[in-house]
Enzyme design. Sequence first.
Site, short mmCIF file in Angstrom:
data_model
loop_
_atom_site.label_atom_id
_atom_site.label_comp_id
_atom_site.label_asym_id
_atom_site.label_seq_id
_atom_site.Cartn_x
_atom_site.Cartn_y
_atom_site.Cartn_z
N GLY A 186 -2.69 8.55 -3.67
CA GLY A 186 -2.21 9.93 -4.31
C GLY A 186 -0.37 9.49 -3.55
N ASP A 187 0.09 10.77 -4.36
CA ASP A 187 0.82 11.40 -3.69
C ASP A 187 1.22 12.71 -5.13
OD1 ASP A 187 3.92 10.76 -1.14
OD2 ASP A 187 4.42 11.25 -3.42
N LYS A 204 5.43 3.74 8.58
CA LYS A 204 4.38 4.03 8.52
C LYS A 204 2.91 3.14 8.22
CE LYS A 204 4.07 7.84 5.46
NZ LYS A 204 3.83 8.36 4.44
N LYS A 212 5.27 2.04 -3.60
CA LYS A 212 5.05 2.70 -3.11
C LYS A 212 5.58 2.74 -5.18
CE LYS A 212 4.75 7.03 -2.13
NZ LYS A 212 4.13 7.79 -1.15
N GLN A 262 7.04 3.84 3.93
CA GLN A 262 6.17 3.50 3.89
C GLN A 262 5.92 2.12 4.73
OE1 GLN A 262 3.79 5.53 1.52
NE2 GLN A 262 2.10 4.93 2.54
N SER A 271 -6.84 5.33 4.05
CA SER A 271 -6.99 5.30 2.51
C SER A 271 -7.21 3.53 2.75
CB SER A 271 -5.53 4.70 2.22
OG SER A 271 -5.41 5.93 1.07
N LYS A 316 1.32 -1.26 0.12
CA LYS A 316 0.38 -0.40 0.22
C LYS A 316 0.54 1.29 -0.09
CE LYS A 316 -3.90 2.59 0.14
NZ LYS A 316 -3.17 2.92 -0.68
#
Length: 448
Positions: free
Chosen positions: A168-169, A117, A129, A114, A380, A93
């Site tokens: 998104g990013d 996190k 990512k 990530q 998310s 994710k």
Amino acid sequence: MALKNKYLIDLLETVKKRNQGEPEFIQAVTEVIETLEPVIEKRPDLVEAGVLDRLVEPERQIVFRVPWVDDNGKVQVNRGFRVQFNSAIGPYKGGIRLHPSVYIGIIKFLGFEQVFKNSLTTLPMGGGKGGSDFDPKGKSDGEVMRFCQSFMTELCKHIGADTDVPAGDIGTGAREIGYMFGQYKRLRNEFTGVLTGKGLTYGGSLARTEATGYGLCYFTDEMLKANGKSFEGKTVVISGSGNVAIYATEKATALGAKVVALSDSNGYIYDPDGIDLACVKQLKEVERKRIKEYVATHPNATYTEGCKGIWTIKCDIALPCATQNEIDGESAAILVKNGCWCVSEGANMPSTPEAINTYLANGILYGPAKAANAGGVATSGLEMSQNSERLSWTFEEVDAKLHGIMVSIFKACESAAKEYGMEGNYMAGANIAGFLKVAEAMKAQGCV
Ligand code: NDP
Ligand code: 2IT
């Protein structure tokens, strides 16, 4: 911080050798390895299981050609990436970054961060990512759509609601997610929650747009409270003027602070009266214009070329919400000299190691990105839950869950830092707490 543990010193050497030419990735790994030293001393079983050796190597890296036709009928070629970093605790994710600076090293550093996190969010999500060196700036909607469709034509072979769920990013907002989702559905003939950050008419979650900025303020508020402080009456500087910066401004203002500056990659605005967010939203979300346009309608505000100068503005609290390494040692020293006493990160890895050392040496309250900006991916995760049960929750319900998650992330950072003898060092706490859950799962699943 100098490492003493021989195993960790050798591991870091291997990472540096294997990932030459990728300084951002090496920077992200170095920070984590350094703060994990006390854990490794206590947990030889994790060393034995090779957890760290495996954790620093992505499970899979996909690099692909993205050909598309521009408005002049000319063929353009970009490079696409998806790094599926770690699936120990759930499907991969993480977001998709569209920016000309994107190369494999950026995607790997973001994917690595990530993992920790997502672990901190308490939700079952692994880390990944993706992105491309495509620049959406100055492109027509048609060009962006053709790029997104081409990107998804390859990416759809590697993702899925139970496999890997992008979002998104930088450069990827509601428009891009919409085009990508449409193409995925068409190619796979499947309507699933394969992407998050979707529009509200086709499976998106209320409060996902606001989530990263709001979550940043919830985390920061909790950190302030734990140290006898609050946002009330404080002057705040926020960098960037995209999704994260806008909603951080909104929530910080709601919590009683005055946000006096925002920026983009060209320069920054300073408004001593406090930022007029309705104007910023119109400029950035609707008209896709530059931040300097703000001063045309705000005579008390000034615009200065160059984005680094924003850190010379006097403030109590700085919330970097633009990009990696945007605060270097020099900027950190200026912030401290001007009386700033809190830095909390909306962007991923916005502080260089020298900046972080400056915060720690000066007793700055420092909210590290992995923890402080986890509200976006946490929401998310909530979008995925709603998609799975085919229900939509109210804004209030999602926002309350987000708030609860951010409070629990702060508590996890606080208690892990304390347990390992680094009280108040929330960076160490975030790395340790994020690591332990993933490490236990990796050990339990054997050498895979
Ligand atoms: P947006 O694309 O909406 O906005 C990005 C902002 O940062 C823009 O103002 C942009 O200016 C500025 N910026 C981007 N690159 C640079 C650069 N190289 N130098 C200076 N300024 C730059 O992205 P987001 O707001 O979504 O993302 C901002 C940060 O937050 C990123 O680090 C991202 O990884 C992180 N993040 C985002 C989450 C999300 O849910 N969206 C979740 C967690 C973290 P310009 O327009 O000039 O490029
Ligand atoms: O950096 C991040 O956490 C994001 N860009 C959000 C990722 C997500 O899957 O929502």
